[in-house]
Design an enzyme around this catalytic site. Structure first.
Site, mmCIF file in Angstrom:
data_model
loop_
_atom_site.group_PDB
_atom_site.id
_atom_site.type_symbol
_atom_site.label_atom_id
_atom_site.label_comp_id
_atom_site.label_asym_id
_atom_site.label_seq_id
_atom_site.Cartn_x
_atom_site.Cartn_y
_atom_site.Cartn_z
ATOM 1 C CD GLU A 151 -2.968 -0.894 0.106
ATOM 2 O OE1 GLU A 151 -3.337 0.194 -0.326
ATOM 3 O OE2 GLU A 151 -3.581 -1.899 -0.451
ATOM 4 C CB SER A 204 -46.462 -33.796 39.115
ATOM 5 O OG SER A 204 -47.673 -34.274 38.996
#
Length: 763
Positions: A87, A459
C-alpha cells in the site's frame, strides 16, 4: 527506443510538476476550509458487542461491523510490513503525499506494467473518513489536502493505527485483527508471513480477493505482495520461499464452537436495554456466567432427548422435492443449489435422495458425497418408503430428507423434530446460570423457552405445596388418603371436577413421603385443602413465583399455574441452598474496548435478607425429593448416575402436553422441559420421567463428573421421630397425623421408607 523512454519519463515528470502546481494553488484557497479531523485525533471506531462465556470463549458478536481495536504497538511487525509493502512502502518517509510514488505509478501505468497505486495510506485514511467514493479530480485534490492536514495532527504510528483498525476487509470485518479471526480463526499476533500477506491483499477489493470465496485470485495477489515484501527488504529469499510454500487453512464461516445463541441473544437484550444503539458501537465485552463445558453438555442432552422422542413419531414426509436433471454432469450443481436452501443442522444432515426403495436409499450430501442407508437405518421413515404413501409424504428420487451418522459409514434417515424443549442450569448459591438452551435450533426459532416460555409445571410444582404444608404441622410421616375426590359445580364455581391420578389408580392411605415419590394427585389436593389455597399462594411467592399466575384454587396442587423453566430453576435453588432465594444471573461482567469494567455482578451473601424459607423446611423437602430420585417417579436418576445426592421432581401436565424434570445435585440446579410451542398432546405414554428426566440425567452425568458425593447436614430444630424427620416442636405432639381419614392411627414407616430416610442421611 531510448528517445521513446525519455519522452515517457519527461511526460510523467511534467505531469507530476503540473500536479504539484495545482496542489499549491489548492493549498492556498481550499486548505483553510477543510473539515476538522477530530474523529481522527480522538479516534473511537465502531466496535461490536462481543459476548463471551465465563471461560473466555467467544459466543456471539452483535453490530454491523466486526472489529477488534488493536494498538499499533500490538500489531505484529509482519502484518505492518505486508500492508506497507503493497500500500505505501515509503509511508514513514513522505509527508502524506508521495511525489516519487506518483511518478512511479505514472511510469508503471504508461509502460503498461502492474500499477502500484499512488494513494498513500494517509490519503486512504482521509478518503475513508471524510470523502465519498466517487472518482473525480476535485475529490482527489481534497484527498491530498486532507492527507497533508492529517500529517500535521497525528504521528505516523497513529495514522497507521487508524488505518489498520478502520479499513474494511470483507465478511463484515473491519481492521486486520477482525480479519485474522474471520478468515483464519486466530488472533492477529499468531499470523505467519503468508497469512499476513493474504490479508494485506484485501483492502484493494475485499470481495474480489476474498480467500474463501475466490481462493485462486486471492492466492495470486498474495504472491504479488510477498514479492513486494522481498523487493522492499522486509523479508529475504528464504522467507519468501517459505511463505510461498505455506499451505493456507481458512476458517469456514459456519464454524461455531459452542451453541449458546439463545443465551447470547438474551444478554444482548439486557445490554441494549441499558445502552441502546451504543451497545453495538462501543466495543462492549459481555462476559456471561455460562461455562462452555456445561453449555455443550446441555445442548447435546436436549437435542438427543428431543431426537429420541422424534424417533417414536410418524414420518411426516420429506422437507422438499427437487427436480434432478437427467444429465449426470448437471446433478451435482442442482443438489448443491437445493441443499443450500436446506442447510445441515449439526448432526442432522440434509440429503437429496438419488434412489429409493423399501430396502435401500442412496442419497447425496451437500459435499457431493453419497451415502447408502439400509436395514434399521430406514425404520424411522419406513412409512414414506411404502408404495401406499401419499405423494407428498413419499420418499422418492429428488426428495430432501435428513440423515444422521450413527457409526462409521452407518446412517439413519430421520426428520427435523416439531417438538421443542428447554434446559437451564444454575449455581444455587450464586444464581449464576451455568447453561441455557432455549430450544432445539436458534435458526429455526429465536424464542427463548427458558425465559419466555410460560407453561403449566404439572407435578413438578407439588414440592412447593408440600413445603407450605410442613409449616402447618404436616410431616413426612403424616398419613394421607389417596382416595377419589369429586367437586361439584357449587364448590368449583364453574363445572364439576373429578381429578385423577396419572396411572388411574387409588392406593389408599400412605405417608406424605410416599405420596410425593409416587406423585399422587389426590394427596396433593388434600394437602392444599388442609392448608388453604390462599396460604399456599402466599407461600409459593417466597420462591419467586408470580402469585397472580397461581390463582388460589385447588388446581394449584396439580401445577395448573404458569411458570418459566428459569423460574423453576430459581425456585428449586431455594431447596438446594438451604432456604435462600437468589436471583438468576446471566451477565457476569461488562467491560468497554479499553477493558474498563462497566458492570460486575456480585452475588449477595446468603443471610437473613435472602432467606425465603426456614433451613429446616429446605432440609426436609430435600429429604422428600431425594426419595423421588431413589424410589419414586425419578428413580432412574440415582439408578443411572449411581449416586444418592440427587433431588428432584417429575412433572406431566394434563393430557401430557408438558413434560418436566426439575432437580439438583451438589452445586447445580437444572430444569428440563419438553413440549410443543402451541400446546398439544405429546402422547398418552409420554411423561416427565420418560422425556425430561433423561435429558437432565445426561447433563448431570457431565456436570457432576468428579464432584464428591454430598451428605446434607441436619440443621438445628429437626429431629428424627418415629422413623422420619420432623420439626422439634412437632416431635411430641401438635403434628398433623392424618389427612382425609377419620380416627386413623399414624402407622410406622415401611422398611423401604425407613431405608430412604436413615441410610441416605447417615452415610
Amino acid at each position: 527506443m531510448l528517445k521513446s523512454a525519455a519522452w515517457v519519463v519527461g511526460l510523467a515528470l511534467a505531469a507530476a510538476l503540473a500536479g504539484l502546481s495545482l496542489l499549491a494553488i489548492a493549498l492556498a484557497f481550499a486548505y483553510p476550509n477543510l473539515p476538522p479531523i477530530d474523529s481522527l485525533t480522538d479516534y473511537q471506531p465502531k466496535l461490536p458487542m462481543r459476548v463471551y462465556s465465563a471461560d473466555k470463549v467467544l459466543l456471539a458478536e452483535f453490530g454491523e461491523e466486526r472489529r477488534h481495536f488493536v494498538p499499533i504497538a500490538q500489531i505484529p511487525q509482519v502484518m505492518r510490513h505486508a500492508v506497507l509493502a503493497i500500500e505505501d512502502a515509503r509511508f514513514y518517509e513522505h509527508d502524506g503525499v508521495d511525489v516519487l510514488g506518483i511518478v512511479r505509478a505514472g511510469l508503471a501505468n504508461v509502460g503498461e506494467a502492474k500499477s502500484q497505486g499512488a494513494s498513500t495510506i494517509t490519503m486512504q485514511v482521509a478518503r475513508n473518513f471524510y470523502l465519498s467514493s466517487e472518482k473525480t479530480f476535485t475529490r482527489k485534490i481534497y484527498e491530498i489536502l486532507l492527507a497533508l492536514k492529517i500529517e500535521t495532527k497525528l504521528t505516523k504510528d497513529q495514522i497507521l493505527e487508524v488505518y489498520m483498525n478502520q479499513i474494511f476487509l470483507g465478511q463484515r470485518a473491519y481492521g486486520f485483527a477482525a480479519a485474522a479471526e474471520t478468515y483464519f480463526g486466530k488472533p492477529l499476533a499468531q499470523l505467519n508471513t503468508a497469512e499476513a500477506a493474504m490479508l494485506a491483499g484485501l483492502p484493494k477489493a475485499p470481495s474480489a480477493y476474498n480467500p474463501i470465496a475466490n481462493p485462486q485470485r486471492a492466492l495470486a495477489r498474495q504472491r504479488h505482495i510477498l514479492e513486494r515484501m522481498r523487493e522492499v527488504g522486509f523479508i529475504d529469499d528464504a522467507e519468501l520461499a517459505a511463505a510461498k510454500a505455506q499451505p493456507m487453512v481458512y476458517r469456514q464461516p459456519s464454524e461455531v464452537s459452542v451453541h449458546a445463541e439463545h443465551a447470547a441473544e438474551t444478554a444482548r437484550q439486557l445490554v441494549y436495554a441499558q445502552w441502546g444503539d451504543e451497545a453495538y458501537a462501543r466495543g462492549l465485552n459481555v462476559v456471561l456466567t455460562l461455562d462452555t463445558r456445561d453449555q455443550v453438555a446441555a445442548y447435546k442432552a436436549l437435542r438427543e432427548g428431543l431426537m429420541n422422542y422424534e424417533r417414536r413419531q410418524h414420518f411426516r414426509g420429506p422437507e422438499a422435492y427437487v427436480d434432478l436433471p437427467a444429465d449426470p454432469a448437471a446433478i451435482d450443481l442442482r443438489i448443491a443449489e437445493a441443499l443450500a436452501e436446506h442447510p445441515d443442522n449439526d448432526e442432522l444432515r440434509a440429503v437429496v435422495v438419488l434412489e429409493a426403495s423399501p430396502k435401500r436409499v442412496v442419497a447425496a450430501l451437500q459435499s457431493g458425497e453419497t451415502i447408502t442407508v439400509t436395514g434399521a437405518g430406514l425404520k424411522p421413515v419406513e412409512s414414506g418408503l411404502s408404495s401406499r404413501a401419499a405423494p407428498n409424504k413419499q420418499i422418492r428420487r429428488g426428495a430432501v430428507v435428513r440423515a444422521v451418522e450413527t457409526g462409521k459409514g452407518q446412517w439413519t434417515l430421520t426428520q427435523m423434530p416439531e417438538v421443542e424443549g428447554a434446559f437451564v442450569s444454575l449455581d444455587p448459591r450464586s444464581g449464576h446460570v451455568r447453561a441455557m438452551v432455549g430450544g432445539f435450533d436458534f435458526r429455526k426459532s429465536k424464542f427463548n423457552r427458558v425465559t419466555q416460555g410460560w407453561r403449566q409445571p404439572g407435578s413438578s410444582f407439588k414440592p412447593f405445596i408440600y413445603s407450605a404444608a410442613l409449616e402447618q404441622g404436616v410431616t413426612p410421616s403424616t398419613v394421607i388418603n389417596d382416595a377419589p375426590l369429586f367437586f361439584d359445580a357449587t364448590t368449583t364455581g364453574s363445572q364439576p371436577w373429578e381429578p385423577k391420578n396419572y396411572d388411574g389408580k387409588f392406593e389408599g392411605p400412605m405417608s406424605m413421603r410416599t405420596a410425593l415419590a409416587k406423585s399422587k394427585n389426590m394427596v396433593s389436593i388434600r394437602l392444599l385443602q388442609t392448608i388453604g389455597p390462599e396460604t399456599a399462594q402466599r407461600w409459593v411467592a417466597r420462591f419467586g413465583f408470580d402469585a397472580e399466575r397461581h390463582p388460589p384454587y385447588l388446581t394449584m396442587a396439580l401445577g395448573a399455574g404458569a411458570v418459566t423453566p428459569l423460574q423453576m430453576a430459581s425456585a428449586y435453588a431455594v431447596f438446594a441452598n438451604g432456604g435462600h432465594r437468589v436471583a438468576p444471573t446471566l451477565v457476569k461482567r461488562i467491560t468497554d474496548a479499553r477493558s474498563r469494567v462497566l458492570f460486575e455482578a456480585v452475588p449477595p451473601p446468603l443471610d437473613a435478607n435472602s432467606r425465603a424459607i426456614d433451613e429446616r423446611n429446605a432440609f426436609i423437602m430435600s429429604s422428600l425429593l431425594q426419595e423421588v430420585t431413589r424410589s419414586g417417579t425419578a428413580a432412574r436418576a440415582q439408578g443411572t448416575l449411581k449416586r444418592p445426592d440427587l433431588f428432584g421432581k417429575t412433572g406431566t401436565t394434563n393430557d401430557s402436553m408438558d413434560a418436566w424434570f426439575a432437580g439438583w445435585g451438589p452445586g447445580v440446579v437444572a430444569v428440563a422441559w419438553v413440549g410443543h410451542d402451541t400446546p398439544r398432546k405429546l402422547g398418552d405414554r409420554e411423561t416427565g420421567g420418560g422425556l425430561a428426566l433423561p435429558i437432565w440425567i445426561d447433563y448431570m452425568a457431565q456436570a457432576l463428573k468428579g464432584v464428591p458425593v454430598y451428605a446434607p447436614q441436619v440443621p438445628a430444630g429437626v429431629v428424627n421421630g418415629g422413623g422420619d424427620w420432623v420439626y422439634t416442636e412437632f416431635a411430641h405432639g401438635g403434628a398433623v397425623t392424618s389427612i382425609g381419614m377419620e380416627d386413623l392411627v399414624p402407622r410406622a414407616p415401611s422398611e423401604d421408607e425407613r431405608r430412604g430416610i436413615l441410610d441416605l442421611f447417615r452415610r
